[in-house]
Scaffold this active site. Sequence first.
Site, mmCIF file in Angstrom:
data_model
loop_
_atom_site.group_PDB
_atom_site.id
_atom_site.type_symbol
_atom_site.label_atom_id
_atom_site.label_comp_id
_atom_site.label_asym_id
_atom_site.label_seq_id
_atom_site.Cartn_x
_atom_site.Cartn_y
_atom_site.Cartn_z
ATOM 1 N N LEU A 215 -42.479 -37.035 81.347
ATOM 2 C CA LEU A 215 -42.683 -37.641 82.668
ATOM 3 C C LEU A 215 -44.135 -37.388 83.028
ATOM 4 O O LEU A 215 -44.575 -36.237 83.015
ATOM 5 C CB LEU A 215 -41.748 -37.004 83.694
ATOM 6 C CG LEU A 215 -41.714 -37.641 85.085
ATOM 7 C CD1 LEU A 215 -40.387 -37.348 85.765
ATOM 8 C CD2 LEU A 215 -42.851 -37.211 85.966
ATOM 9 N N VAL B 222 -47.607 -38.778 85.555
ATOM 10 C CA VAL B 222 -48.176 -39.578 86.639
ATOM 11 C C VAL B 222 -49.696 -39.517 86.488
ATOM 12 O O VAL B 222 -50.264 -38.436 86.290
ATOM 13 C CB VAL B 222 -47.751 -39.027 88.021
ATOM 14 C CG1 VAL B 222 -48.426 -39.797 89.145
ATOM 15 C CG2 VAL B 222 -46.235 -39.067 88.170
ATOM 16 N N GLU C 151 -38.423 -29.325 80.061
ATOM 17 C CA GLU C 151 -39.381 -28.242 79.904
ATOM 18 C C GLU C 151 -40.584 -28.576 80.769
ATOM 19 O O GLU C 151 -40.959 -29.736 80.894
ATOM 20 C CB GLU C 151 -39.859 -28.091 78.450
ATOM 21 C CG GLU C 151 -38.841 -27.484 77.517
ATOM 22 C CD GLU C 151 -37.979 -28.548 76.850
ATOM 23 O OE1 GLU C 151 -38.381 -29.734 76.850
ATOM 24 O OE2 GLU C 151 -36.892 -28.202 76.356
ATOM 25 N N TYR D 198 -39.606 -30.425 90.554
ATOM 26 C CA TYR D 198 -38.298 -30.184 89.947
ATOM 27 C C TYR D 198 -37.427 -29.291 90.834
ATOM 28 O O TYR D 198 -36.234 -29.535 90.994
ATOM 29 C CB TYR D 198 -38.464 -29.576 88.553
ATOM 30 C CG TYR D 198 -39.238 -30.480 87.611
ATOM 31 C CD1 TYR D 198 -39.009 -31.850 87.572
ATOM 32 C CD2 TYR D 198 -40.218 -29.970 86.779
ATOM 33 C CE1 TYR D 198 -39.718 -32.685 86.732
ATOM 34 C CE2 TYR D 198 -40.928 -30.795 85.921
ATOM 35 C CZ TYR D 198 -40.679 -32.153 85.901
ATOM 36 O OH TYR D 198 -41.381 -32.976 85.066
#
Length: 147
Positions: A75, A77, A109, A121
């Site tokens: 993930l 950005v 992770e 998260y």
Amino acid sequence: MSLPPPRLLELGLAHVSLASALHGACFEEGWRPQTFVDLMQGGGVFGFLAVDWRDRPLGFALARLTVGEGEVLTLGVLRESRQQGVGKLLLSGLCGRLAVLGGHVLFLEVAESNKPAQRLYESFGFRQVGRRKDYYAHLDGSREAAW
């Protein structure tokens, strides 16, 4: 007048070159397009691109579901789009798709030094369940643990 919020598009095989370029812009060592192809053809893999109102990419996410357990594979950005809700949008998309597909738990992770990602998260209810020593290799030869 405010601009429309970012939105999600399905990440497909047609986007592997873009995903690879985004990965390279977001992380120290980017993944090759073939890495995305291999993952996406492996089954149970899904992902999203976050784009702005002009369809310019802001970030991406890729996850895998195996026997009810999800894993965030990556993930990212873009630096200029961070702290603007793009990561939250991507993670929401992954969690929503995982729930629809019958996933019961999601693992990931995150680098021990990546405090902004850890806060994201944690805001979704993630908690640390382990620590992988020397998981990430940096270009300068140093290594870093993952939570």
